[in-house]
Write a protein that holds these residues in place. Structure first.
Motif, PDB file in Angstrom:
ATOM      1  N   SER A 120      90.208 102.506 -24.561  1.00  0.00           N
ATOM      2  CA  SER A 120      90.001 101.446 -25.557  1.00  0.00           C
ATOM      3  C   SER A 120      90.200 102.044 -26.937  1.00  0.00           C
ATOM      4  O   SER A 120      90.138 103.259 -27.135  1.00  0.00           O
ATOM      5  CB  SER A 120      88.586 100.857 -25.461  1.00  0.00           C
ATOM      6  OG  SER A 120      87.611 101.813 -25.860  1.00  0.00           O
ATOM      7  N   ARG A 121      90.407 101.171 -27.909  1.00  0.00           N
ATOM      8  CA  ARG A 121      90.633 101.649 -29.276  1.00  0.00           C
ATOM      9  C   ARG A 121      89.390 102.295 -29.871  1.00  0.00           C
ATOM     10  O   ARG A 121      89.506 103.112 -30.790  1.00  0.00           O
ATOM     11  CB  ARG A 121      91.075 100.497 -30.172  1.00  0.00           C
ATOM     12  CG  ARG A 121      92.482 100.003 -29.913  1.00  0.00           C
ATOM     13  CD  ARG A 121      92.923  99.120 -31.059  1.00  0.00           C
ATOM     14  NE  ARG A 121      94.294  98.648 -30.910  1.00  0.00           N
ATOM     15  CZ  ARG A 121      95.074  98.302 -31.925  1.00  0.00           C
ATOM     16  NH1 ARG A 121      94.601  98.372 -33.166  1.00  0.00           N
ATOM     17  NH2 ARG A 121      96.308  97.880 -31.716  1.00  0.00           N
ATOM     18  N   ARG A 126      89.455 108.473 -28.591  1.00  0.00           N
ATOM     19  CA  ARG A 126      90.697 107.821 -29.016  1.00  0.00           C
ATOM     20  C   ARG A 126      91.476 108.716 -29.977  1.00  0.00           C
ATOM     21  O   ARG A 126      92.696 108.898 -29.842  1.00  0.00           O
ATOM     22  CB  ARG A 126      90.381 106.483 -29.689  1.00  0.00           C
ATOM     23  CG  ARG A 126      91.616 105.668 -30.081  1.00  0.00           C
ATOM     24  CD  ARG A 126      92.364 105.179 -28.869  1.00  0.00           C
ATOM     25  NE  ARG A 126      93.396 104.187 -29.195  1.00  0.00           N
ATOM     26  CZ  ARG A 126      94.115 103.552 -28.269  1.00  0.00           C
ATOM     27  NH1 ARG A 126      93.936 103.803 -26.980  1.00  0.00           N
ATOM     28  NH2 ARG A 126      95.037 102.674 -28.630  1.00  0.00           N
ATOM     29  N   TRP A 131      97.698 108.069 -31.833  1.00  0.00           N
ATOM     30  CA  TRP A 131      97.948 106.637 -31.618  1.00  0.00           C
ATOM     31  C   TRP A 131      98.396 106.003 -32.927  1.00  0.00           C
ATOM     32  O   TRP A 131      97.968 106.407 -34.003  1.00  0.00           O
ATOM     33  CB  TRP A 131      96.678 105.946 -31.122  1.00  0.00           C
ATOM     34  CG  TRP A 131      96.234 106.392 -29.752  1.00  0.00           C
ATOM     35  CD1 TRP A 131      95.356 107.387 -29.453  1.00  0.00           C
ATOM     36  CD2 TRP A 131      96.658 105.836 -28.514  1.00  0.00           C
ATOM     37  NE1 TRP A 131      95.209 107.496 -28.093  1.00  0.00           N
ATOM     38  CE2 TRP A 131      95.984 106.556 -27.487  1.00  0.00           C
ATOM     39  CE3 TRP A 131      97.533 104.802 -28.159  1.00  0.00           C
ATOM     40  CZ2 TRP A 131      96.168 106.267 -26.133  1.00  0.00           C
ATOM     41  CZ3 TRP A 131      97.703 104.515 -26.809  1.00  0.00           C
ATOM     42  CH2 TRP A 131      97.027 105.242 -25.811  1.00  0.00           C
ATOM     43  N   GLU A 133      99.948 102.091 -34.781  1.00  0.00           N
ATOM     44  CA  GLU A 133     100.342 100.688 -34.670  1.00  0.00           C
ATOM     45  C   GLU A 133     101.862 100.572 -34.538  1.00  0.00           C
ATOM     46  O   GLU A 133     102.598 101.423 -35.051  1.00  0.00           O
ATOM     47  CB  GLU A 133      99.900  99.905 -35.914  1.00  0.00           C
ATOM     48  CG  GLU A 133      98.402  99.831 -36.118  1.00  0.00           C
ATOM     49  CD  GLU A 133      97.702  98.990 -35.047  1.00  0.00           C
ATOM     50  OE1 GLU A 133      98.378  98.173 -34.384  1.00  0.00           O
ATOM     51  OE2 GLU A 133      96.486  99.183 -34.857  1.00  0.00           O
ATOM     52  N   THR A 159      96.065  98.509 -24.990  1.00  0.00           N
ATOM     53  CA  THR A 159      95.445  98.611 -26.316  1.00  0.00           C
ATOM     54  C   THR A 159      96.405  98.253 -27.447  1.00  0.00           C
ATOM     55  O   THR A 159      96.044  98.350 -28.619  1.00  0.00           O
ATOM     56  CB  THR A 159      94.913 100.045 -26.543  1.00  0.00           C
ATOM     57  OG1 THR A 159      95.995 100.982 -26.405  1.00  0.00           O
ATOM     58  CG2 THR A 159      93.824 100.399 -25.540  1.00  0.00           C
ATOM     59  N   GLN A 161      98.926  99.672 -28.801  1.00  0.00           N
ATOM     60  CA  GLN A 161      99.355 100.721 -29.709  1.00  0.00           C
ATOM     61  C   GLN A 161     100.310 101.660 -28.976  1.00  0.00           C
ATOM     62  O   GLN A 161     100.376 101.679 -27.744  1.00  0.00           O
ATOM     63  CB  GLN A 161      98.156 101.524 -30.244  1.00  0.00           C
ATOM     64  CG  GLN A 161      97.374 100.830 -31.356  1.00  0.00           C
ATOM     65  CD  GLN A 161      96.332 101.754 -31.963  1.00  0.00           C
ATOM     66  OE1 GLN A 161      95.687 102.532 -31.272  1.00  0.00           O
ATOM     67  NE2 GLN A 161      96.155 101.661 -33.284  1.00  0.00           N
TER      68      GLN A 161
END
Length: 531
Positions: A120-121, A126, A131, A133, A159, A161
């Motif tokens: 998950s973000r 994370r 990661w 956008e 997610t 991304q």
């Protein structure tokens, strides 16, 4: 502080083992740790000082161990931790140092860290990976390319991304701007150093930090068709960032917590950038690997210039090193030809600095053509048809003329060439003038003669296919004369300072011959002269 000649990684000879291909002890067609233990007597007879092992950690083997799923374990394919401990004990008892491959730039996508990161973000891990956008059009964040083909960004639908991978999508890059990542890898280093490992060769160390703004890489104006597609862009923003030297300095501090250990960096950069990896006040890598001999035009003048440029660029107090072959590049006997492979061996083992050579080079193993149905290398599978496959330099060690070359009782994971029946350790050990006998003689002389271990490098002017240089220390000197051509050459030995006794010829047939007035070299011959 030890005297420089007492520092083992300065005077030692390093030998790279690709464990999958060295010796299979359990008849599954893949080499293993027990197999390496079984072959330690061979390495003792060869005379090397340090063994560098390509990865043996748990891995899905998408990139044959360079996709690590557990940094502190041993993959069952290679054995158990008890086998590794036995290897360490046996190697140290035999006088060998053991270097492990550390792969901190990326993990396997099956590593628990990445499984959590992609969960998950807002997962706590994370930010352990990179990661980003999507771009405005929904595509990758920038134009960075994977070295194994295609974009270096893979979209994660769960997610929404992209994650970054310099190599396979199954090898997500760690975020080395995150202090937690650094500390985790430092703890991995301490785990293995605590087991007695003598140091690390750090994989793609110049990749560890990426541009914080993720700017597009510029196009490569010198790209040629037929080259790997990732070379279409220059890696200005995806590698060799200034902040990487802070990262390496921190690794060096971990190494320095332990006595007599070494930090080696894998770095494919021009010499003027390579030497920066020694760090400020030599607080970086002890040995940023110098791969110049792997790609240079094999000519006397080209090599002479590389040596001169490298020696001139070295920071004060830095120790040079030279590499003749590895698991990613075509075999030296195929790059320069079997005759020049002997000259290359004399070059490697007489230049100033620490030499590293690749298993099988000492028996003249060549690049093996791999049939399409036997290809295992993901690089070749992803970018077929242009000859980037690395399988050909990773074929099993050729021990004897029995089935599968004495490597295994089962079908090996990669094929052996037909010539293994003749070109193998047993046959070459019985031949006093074989390339294997040459390697042993070179290593013996290197250990015996102070100028070869730690003496200065002094070039001697030469022309054509002739490369001349002197190694000297404390009133002793050895001159090396290498003919990089296939035609005989005569040299006025007095003017060049070559008068003396031949210590060794690459043909192994001129020992104790006196040189007085003229030195005659056959085509593809090198000699060492005590002057």
């Amino acid at each position: 502080m030890k005297q420089s000649d007492e520092i083992w990684w300065r005077h030692g000879v390093f030998y790279q083992i690709y464990p999958r291909s060295f010796q299979d002890s359990n008849a599954d067609g893949v080499g293993d740790i027990r197999g390496i233990i079984d072959r330690l007597p061979y390495l003792q007879a060869l005379g090397i000082d340090a063994i560098w092992l390509s990865p043996v950690f748990p891995s899905p083997m998408a990139d044959f161990g360079y996709d690590i799923a557990d940094y502190t374990g041993i993959d069952p394919l290679f054995g158990m931790m008890a086998d590794f401990d036995d290897l360490m004990s046996a190697a140290h008892a035999s006088g060998f140092k053991v270097i492990l491959d550390l792969v901190p730039n990326h993990t396997s996508d099956q590593h628990p860290w990445f499984v959590e990161s992609r969960g998950s973000r807002d997962n706590a891990r994370r930010d352990w990976y990179i990661w980003h956008e999507p771009a405005a059009d929904g595509g990758p964040p920038n134009n960075w390319l994977s070295e194994f083909g295609g974009s270096s960004w893979t979209f994660d639908a769960a997610t929404s991304q992209y994650y970054y991978h310099a190599f396979l999508a199954q090898q997500p890059d760690l975020n080395w701007r995150n202090p937690a990542v650094r500390h985790a890898i430092h703890d991995v280093m301490r785990f293995w150093l605590g087991k007695g490992v003598d140091g690390f060769r750090v994989d793609v160390i110049w990749h560890l930090i990426k541009d914080a703004e993720f700017r597009d890489n510029p196009p490569n104006p010198h790209f040629r068709e037929g080259r790997p597609p990732h070379e279409k862009i220059l890696t200005r923003y995806s590698t060799d960032q200034p902040e990487v030297h802070e990262v390496i300095a921190e690794m060096r501090r971990v190494i320095d917590e332990f006595d007599d250990r070494v930090l080696i960096g894998e770095i494919y950069l021009p010499l003027h950038r390579l030497v920066a990896y020694y760090g400020n006040d030599l607080g970086g890598a002890h040995l940023p690997f110098n791969f110049a001999l792997l790609s240079t035009l094999w000519s006397a003048r080209s090599i002479e210039k590389i040596i001169a440029d490298y020696e001139a660029a070295l920071p004060a107090g830095a120790w040079p090193n030279w590499v003749l072959g590895n698991h990613d590049r075509p075999r030296v006997a195929s790059r320069v030809g079997p005759d020049q492979a002997r000259v290359a061996a004399m070059l490697l083992l007489t230049l100033r600095g620490t030499p590293t050579f690749y298993y099988g080079d000492e028996i003249g193993m060549h690049q093996v053509a791999i049939a399409p149905e036997r290809v295992r290398d993901p690089f070749e599978k992803n970018v077929p048809g242009i000859g980037v496959g690395r399988d050909g330099c990773r074929t099993p060690m050729q021990w004897d003329a029995t089935a599968h070359g004495g490597f295994s009782r089962a079908m090996p994971w990669l094929p052996l060439p037909d010539d293994f029946v003749h070109e193998n350790v047993v046959n070459l050990e019985a031949d006093a003038r074989s390339i294997l006998s040459l390697y042993k003689a070179l290593i013996t002389l290197r250990r015996k003669l102070l100028p070869l271990r730690s003496g200065d490098y002094v070039p001697i002017a030469a022309q054509g296919d002739l490369l001349l240089y002197r190694r000297q220390s404390e009133g002793q000197a050895v001159v090396i004369a290498l003919n990089l051509g296939d035609q005989p050459v005569s040299i006025a030995s007095g003017a060049a300072g070559l008068n003396g006794d031949i210590l060794l010829s690459t043909f192994l047939d001129r020992e104790a011959e006196k040189v007085d007035g003229t030195l005659d070299l056959r085509g593809n011959e090198g000699v060492m002269i005590g002057v």
